[in-house]
Scaffold this motif. Structure first.
Motif, PDB file in Angstrom:
ATOM      1  N   ASP A   3       0.832  -1.196   0.000  1.00 57.34           N
ATOM      2  CA  ASP A   3       0.000   0.000   0.000  1.00 57.34           C
ATOM      3  C   ASP A   3       0.870   1.251   0.000  1.00 57.34           C
ATOM      4  O   ASP A   3       1.990   1.244   0.493  1.00 57.34           O
ATOM      5  N   ILE A   4       0.313   2.296  -0.526  1.00 57.78           N
ATOM      6  CA  ILE A   4       0.971   3.589  -0.521  1.00 57.78           C
ATOM      7  C   ILE A   4       0.984   4.123   0.910  1.00 57.78           C
ATOM      8  O   ILE A   4       0.061   3.865   1.689  1.00 57.78           O
ATOM      9  N   GLU A   5       2.036   4.832   1.277  1.00 58.17           N
ATOM     10  CA  GLU A   5       2.118   5.404   2.616  1.00 58.17           C
ATOM     11  C   GLU A   5       1.321   6.696   2.685  1.00 58.17           C
ATOM     12  O   GLU A   5       1.154   7.398   1.682  1.00 58.17           O
ATOM     13  N   GLU A   6       0.842   7.013   3.870  1.00 57.52           N
ATOM     14  CA  GLU A   6       0.041   8.225   4.064  1.00 57.52           C
ATOM     15  C   GLU A   6       0.790   9.471   3.599  1.00 57.52           C
ATOM     16  O   GLU A   6       0.222  10.341   2.948  1.00 57.52           O
ATOM     17  N   PHE A   7       2.066   9.555   3.908  1.00 57.40           N
ATOM     18  CA  PHE A   7       2.842  10.719   3.503  1.00 57.40           C
ATOM     19  C   PHE A   7       2.864  10.853   1.978  1.00 57.40           C
ATOM     20  O   PHE A   7       2.721  11.952   1.437  1.00 57.40           O
ATOM     21  N   GLU A   8       3.030   9.747   1.274  1.00 53.79           N
ATOM     22  CA  GLU A   8       3.035   9.780  -0.193  1.00 53.79           C
ATOM     23  C   GLU A   8       1.688  10.260  -0.722  1.00 53.79           C
ATOM     24  O   GLU A   8       1.625  11.046  -1.667  1.00 53.79           O
ATOM     25  N   ARG A   9       0.612   9.783  -0.108  1.00 48.34           N
ATOM     26  CA  ARG A   9      -0.727  10.230  -0.528  1.00 48.34           C
ATOM     27  C   ARG A   9      -0.866  11.737  -0.384  1.00 48.34           C
ATOM     28  O   ARG A   9      -1.394  12.412  -1.261  1.00 48.34           O
ATOM     29  N   ARG A  10      -0.398  12.256   0.740  1.00 46.56           N
ATOM     30  CA  ARG A  10      -0.520  13.695   0.978  1.00 46.56           C
ATOM     31  C   ARG A  10       0.321  14.504  -0.003  1.00 46.56           C
ATOM     32  O   ARG A  10      -0.116  15.537  -0.499  1.00 46.56           O
ATOM     33  N   ILE A  11       1.525  14.048  -0.282  1.00 47.80           N
ATOM     34  CA  ILE A  11       2.387  14.752  -1.244  1.00 47.80           C
ATOM     35  C   ILE A  11       1.739  14.739  -2.626  1.00 47.80           C
ATOM     36  O   ILE A  11       1.682  15.768  -3.312  1.00 47.80           O
ATOM     37  N   LEU A  12       1.253  13.575  -3.067  1.00 48.59           N
ATOM     38  CA  LEU A  12       0.586  13.487  -4.369  1.00 48.59           C
ATOM     39  C   LEU A  12      -0.582  14.456  -4.440  1.00 48.59           C
ATOM     40  O   LEU A  12      -0.730  15.206  -5.410  1.00 48.59           O
ATOM     41  N   PHE A  13      -1.425  14.444  -3.416  1.00 49.99           N
ATOM     42  CA  PHE A  13      -2.577  15.337  -3.411  1.00 49.99           C
ATOM     43  C   PHE A  13      -2.145  16.798  -3.457  1.00 49.99           C
ATOM     44  O   PHE A  13      -2.680  17.588  -4.237  1.00 49.99           O
ATOM     45  N   TYR A  14      -1.175  17.154  -2.639  1.00 45.65           N
ATOM     46  CA  TYR A  14      -0.720  18.536  -2.566  1.00 45.65           C
ATOM     47  C   TYR A  14      -0.210  19.027  -3.920  1.00 45.65           C
ATOM     48  O   TYR A  14      -0.592  20.107  -4.393  1.00 45.65           O
ATOM     49  N   ILE A  15       0.628  18.244  -4.563  1.00 48.08           N
ATOM     50  CA  ILE A  15       1.197  18.663  -5.848  1.00 48.08           C
ATOM     51  C   ILE A  15       0.136  18.703  -6.936  1.00 48.08           C
ATOM     52  O   ILE A  15       0.036  19.667  -7.689  1.00 48.08           O
ATOM     53  N   ILE A  16      -0.667  17.650  -7.033  1.00 49.38           N
ATOM     54  CA  ILE A  16      -1.684  17.610  -8.095  1.00 49.38           C
ATOM     55  C   ILE A  16      -2.680  18.742  -7.918  1.00 49.38           C
ATOM     56  O   ILE A  16      -3.015  19.443  -8.881  1.00 49.38           O
ATOM     57  N   SER A  17      -3.167  18.966  -6.702  1.00 51.71           N
ATOM     58  CA  SER A  17      -4.160  20.023  -6.513  1.00 51.71           C
ATOM     59  C   SER A  17      -3.565  21.402  -6.760  1.00 51.71           C
ATOM     60  O   SER A  17      -4.240  22.285  -7.295  1.00 51.71           O
ATOM     61  N   ASN A  18      -2.286  21.605  -6.426  1.00 51.59           N
ATOM     62  CA  ASN A  18      -1.652  22.917  -6.655  1.00 51.59           C
ATOM     63  C   ASN A  18      -1.234  23.128  -8.106  1.00 51.59           C
ATOM     64  O   ASN A  18      -1.311  24.246  -8.612  1.00 51.59           O
ATOM     65  N   MET A  19      -0.756  22.088  -8.764  1.00 53.72           N
ATOM     66  CA  MET A  19      -0.184  22.245 -10.098  1.00 53.72           C
ATOM     67  C   MET A  19      -1.181  21.943 -11.229  1.00 53.72           C
ATOM     68  O   MET A  19      -1.044  22.471 -12.315  1.00 53.72           O
ATOM     69  N   ILE A  20      -2.145  21.075 -10.968  1.00 54.74           N
ATOM     70  CA  ILE A  20      -3.106  20.697 -12.013  1.00 54.74           C
ATOM     71  C   ILE A  20      -4.502  21.188 -11.658  1.00 54.74           C
ATOM     72  O   ILE A  20      -5.239  21.665 -12.499  1.00 54.74           O
ATOM     73  N   GLY A  21      -4.885  21.049 -10.399  1.00 54.65           N
ATOM     74  CA  GLY A  21      -6.201  21.488  -9.932  1.00 54.65           C
ATOM     75  C   GLY A  21      -6.833  20.433  -9.038  1.00 54.65           C
ATOM     76  O   GLY A  21      -6.625  19.238  -9.224  1.00 54.65           O
ATOM     77  N   SER A  22      -7.612  20.887  -8.073  1.00 61.55           N
ATOM     78  CA  SER A  22      -8.190  19.968  -7.094  1.00 61.55           C
ATOM     79  C   SER A  22      -9.264  19.063  -7.691  1.00 61.55           C
ATOM     80  O   SER A  22      -9.655  18.081  -7.072  1.00 61.55           O
ATOM     81  N   GLU A  23      -9.736  19.370  -8.872  1.00 59.72           N
ATOM     82  CA  GLU A  23     -10.736  18.518  -9.524  1.00 59.72           C
ATOM     83  C   GLU A  23     -10.114  17.612 -10.590  1.00 59.72           C
ATOM     84  O   GLU A  23     -10.825  16.963 -11.350  1.00 59.72           O
ATOM     85  N   ALA A  24      -8.805  17.566 -10.636  1.00 59.05           N
ATOM     86  CA  ALA A  24      -8.111  16.748 -11.642  1.00 59.05           C
ATOM     87  C   ALA A  24      -8.445  15.270 -11.453  1.00 59.05           C
ATOM     88  O   ALA A  24      -8.590  14.791 -10.334  1.00 59.05           O
ATOM     89  N   ASP A  25      -8.569  14.558 -12.562  1.00 60.73           N
ATOM     90  CA  ASP A  25      -8.857  13.123 -12.522  1.00 60.73           C
ATOM     91  C   ASP A  25      -7.800  12.358 -11.739  1.00 60.73           C
ATOM     92  O   ASP A  25      -8.101  11.347 -11.110  1.00 60.73           O
ATOM     93  N   ALA A  26      -6.569  12.849 -11.753  1.00 65.26           N
ATOM     94  CA  ALA A  26      -5.481  12.160 -11.050  1.00 65.26           C
ATOM     95  C   ALA A  26      -5.726  12.092  -9.548  1.00 65.26           C
ATOM     96  O   ALA A  26      -5.267  11.162  -8.886  1.00 65.26           O
TER      97      ALA A  26
END
Length: 125
Positions: A3-26
């Motif tokens: 499983d992915i670690e919680e920290f990795e999940r948070r980093i992914l979310f932070y970058i995707i929401s800031n760089m692509i948008g919080s509604e991004a499919d990713a």
């Protein structure tokens, strides 16, 4: 497969929401990611994921990166890059700058802004 670690999940979310948008499919992929392998280089970490669409590829179509300011980390100068193959998140790379070693324990000291954590809980928790 792990499983992915919680920290990795948070980093992914932070970058995707800031760089692509919080509604991004990713964003929707994050909760379903499974780790294929994880490796440390001493100055960083590579986490490779099984592609969400089931295809495995060695070629990245695009990537997004973000440096993390010292306001989020205590005296850390680190950055992360997310690599995509098509629509799928396939790799998360964490790295340091200069001669700094990878701060494994210090990463637990991240101070996330409240609005980031609220959005994260809505989308990923």
């Amino acid at each position: 497969m792990t499983d992915i670690e919680e920290f990795e999940r948070r980093i992914l979310f932070y970058i995707i929401s800031n760089m692509i948008g919080s509604e991004a499919d990713a964003i929707g992929q994050i909760r379903h990611l499974k780790v294929k392998d994880r490796s440390y280089s001493g100055k960083g970490v590579f986490t490779h994921f099984h592609a969400a669409n089931g295809t495995e590829t060695e070629r990245f179509d695009r990537h997004v990166s973000d440096d993390f300011p010292e306001t989020l980390f205590i005296r850390l100068n680190i950055g992360f890059t997310i690599f995509f193959a098509g629509p799928s998140i396939v790799t998360l790379e964490g790295y340091t700058y200069g001669s700094d070693p990878w701060p494994e324990e210090a990463l637990l000291q991240i101070v996330w802004p409240k609005e980031v954590m609220d959005a994260y809980r809505r989308h990923c928790a």
